[in-house]
Scaffold this active site. Sequence first.
Site, PDB file in Angstrom:
ATOM      1  N   ARG A 221       1.016  -1.165   0.102  1.00 12.39           N
ATOM      2  CA  ARG A 221      -0.303   0.116  -0.011  1.00 12.39           C
ATOM      3  C   ARG A 221       1.074   1.229   0.116  1.00 12.39           C
ATOM      4  O   ARG A 221       1.556   1.341   0.847  1.00 12.39           O
ATOM      5  CB  ARG A 221      -1.009   0.047   1.374  1.00 12.39           C
TER       6      ARG A 221
ATOM      7  N   ARG B  22     -13.712  -8.684   1.121  1.00 11.18           N
ATOM      8  CA  ARG B  22     -12.265  -8.152   0.732  1.00 11.18           C
ATOM      9  C   ARG B  22     -11.379  -9.455   1.214  1.00 11.18           C
ATOM     10  O   ARG B  22     -10.308  -9.665   0.655  1.00 11.18           O
ATOM     11  CB  ARG B  22     -11.971  -7.053   1.722  1.00 11.18           C
TER      12      ARG B  22
ATOM     13  N   HIS C 105      -7.291   0.839  -6.698  1.00 10.32           N
ATOM     14  CA  HIS C 105      -7.374   0.056  -5.436  1.00 10.32           C
ATOM     15  C   HIS C 105      -7.986  -1.152  -6.061  1.00 10.32           C
ATOM     16  O   HIS C 105      -9.321  -1.388  -5.765  1.00 10.32           O
ATOM     17  CB  HIS C 105      -8.278   0.622  -4.510  1.00 10.32           C
TER      18      HIS C 105
HETATM   19  N1  NVA Z   1      -9.927   6.701  -1.346  1.00 12.89           N
HETATM   20  C1  NVA Z   1      -9.649   6.337  -0.227  1.00 12.89           C
HETATM   21  C2  NVA Z   1      -9.959   4.759   0.086  1.00 12.89           C
HETATM   22  C3  NVA Z   1      -9.500   4.174   1.485  1.00 12.89           C
HETATM   23  C4  NVA Z   1      -9.768   2.817   1.361  1.00 12.89           C
HETATM   24  C5  NVA Z   1      -8.169   6.701   0.249  1.00 12.89           C
HETATM   25  O1  NVA Z   1      -7.363   6.464  -0.619  1.00 12.89           O
HETATM   26  O2  NVA Z   1      -8.037   7.045   1.340  1.00 12.89           O
HETATM   27  N1   CP Z   2     -11.395  -0.488   2.103  1.00 13.23           N
HETATM   28  C1   CP Z   2      -9.965  -0.383   2.501  1.00 13.23           C
HETATM   29  O1   CP Z   2      -9.145  -0.438   1.801  1.00 13.23           O
HETATM   30  O2   CP Z   2      -9.904  -0.042   3.907  1.00 13.23           O
HETATM   31  P1   CP Z   2      -8.819   0.126   4.637  1.00 13.23           P
HETATM   32  O3   CP Z   2      -8.182   1.374   4.070  1.00 13.23           O
HETATM   33  O4   CP Z   2      -8.951   0.074   6.201  1.00 13.23           O
HETATM   34  O5   CP Z   2      -7.601  -1.066   4.472  1.00 13.23           O
END
Ligand code: NVA
Ligand code: CP
Length: 298
Positions: free
Chosen positions: A95, A281, A122
Amino acid sequence: MTRHLLEIDDLNSQEIEIVLNCAENPANSSLQGKGAALLFEKPSNRTRNSMEMAVVQLGGHPVTIRPDEVGLGKRESTGDIARTLSCYHAVIGARVFDHGTIKELAEYATVPVINMLSDASHPLQALADLLTIRQEFGKLTGLELAYIGDSNNVARSLAIASGLVGINFRIASPNGYEFADTDTERILQTGINLVQTDDPDVAIEGADVVYTDVWTSMGQESERDDRLQDFSDFSVTSELLKKASKKSIFLHCLPAHPGEEATREVLDGQSSRIWKQAENRMHTARGLLMFLLNEGIE
Ligand code: NVA
Ligand code: CP
C-alpha cells in the site's frame, strides 16, 4: 512470467471471473510453508486484516511491514527491497502513496506483487465490490452502477472493473474532481458505457448499485476544508437514494465519514451491504492469491 496486480485490468474479464469463483471456493494450501510480505506506507484496517487472514487460510505466514521498518526508498532502494523480499516470500503486497512505487516493486520482484492501494488505484477493493454485486444480483453484466463523489483511486479501479465485466458506470463528481483525461482513456479502453456528470440526480436515476467513498483520501488531508465545501451537494442521503432502483444496494469501501459522503441512515440502512462488502475483501484476497499462485486454475 510473474503475474502482478497493479490495476484491475491486469486481469482480463475471464480471469476476474476465475478469481471471484476462487473466492467462493474453499481455501487450498497454495501458501503452505510460504510467506507473504505486506508493506504499508498508509494506514489500513480492512486491507491489512483481510490480506493477513487470507494468507493464513491458505496455510501461509503474513509478515506486515511498516515503511520505517525497512526504510522504503531511504535505508534501501525500493528495487532492492523487492528483490530481498522475493527471497523469502511467495507474494508481496504493498500500500503506497505514489503508484510509481508499486510499479518499481513489480519491476524488481521475482514473485507476484499486489497493489493494496495507491494514490491511483485500489484493485483489491474492486474485486470485493464485484463479488458483493454478483452475490446480490446473480450477475454483473448489464447492471447500472452510480458512483457519487470523488473520482479517486477507488472510483478509477471500480470504473475499469465495471468496464471489464459489462457494468454500466455513471459517476457524479463536482467540477474539478473528475477523472484525469489519461484515466478516462484507460477506463474507455474497456469498452465501458461511461457517463460523467456533475449532477448526482442524473447519475443515480434507476441505478442498481449506489457507491461512494470519502471526499478526502489519505494523503489529501491539507485539502480537507476545501473538499468539504466542494462536495457538500454530493452526500448520499436517504432522499437521494430514493431515486435509485427500488432493489438497489448501497456500497462504500470504508472507512466512512458519516454525515459527509453518506449519512449514518444510509450506511446503516436496508439497502446497505457495506459489511458484506468488507467481509468479501478477505474472500477475494484469498481468491486472488489462489489465482496468482496457481496459474491456470479454473
Ligand atoms: N480513497 C480512499 C480509500 C480508502 C480505502 C483513500 O485512498 O484514502
Ligand atoms: N477499504 C479499505 O481499503 O480499507 P482500509 O483502508 O481500512 O484497508
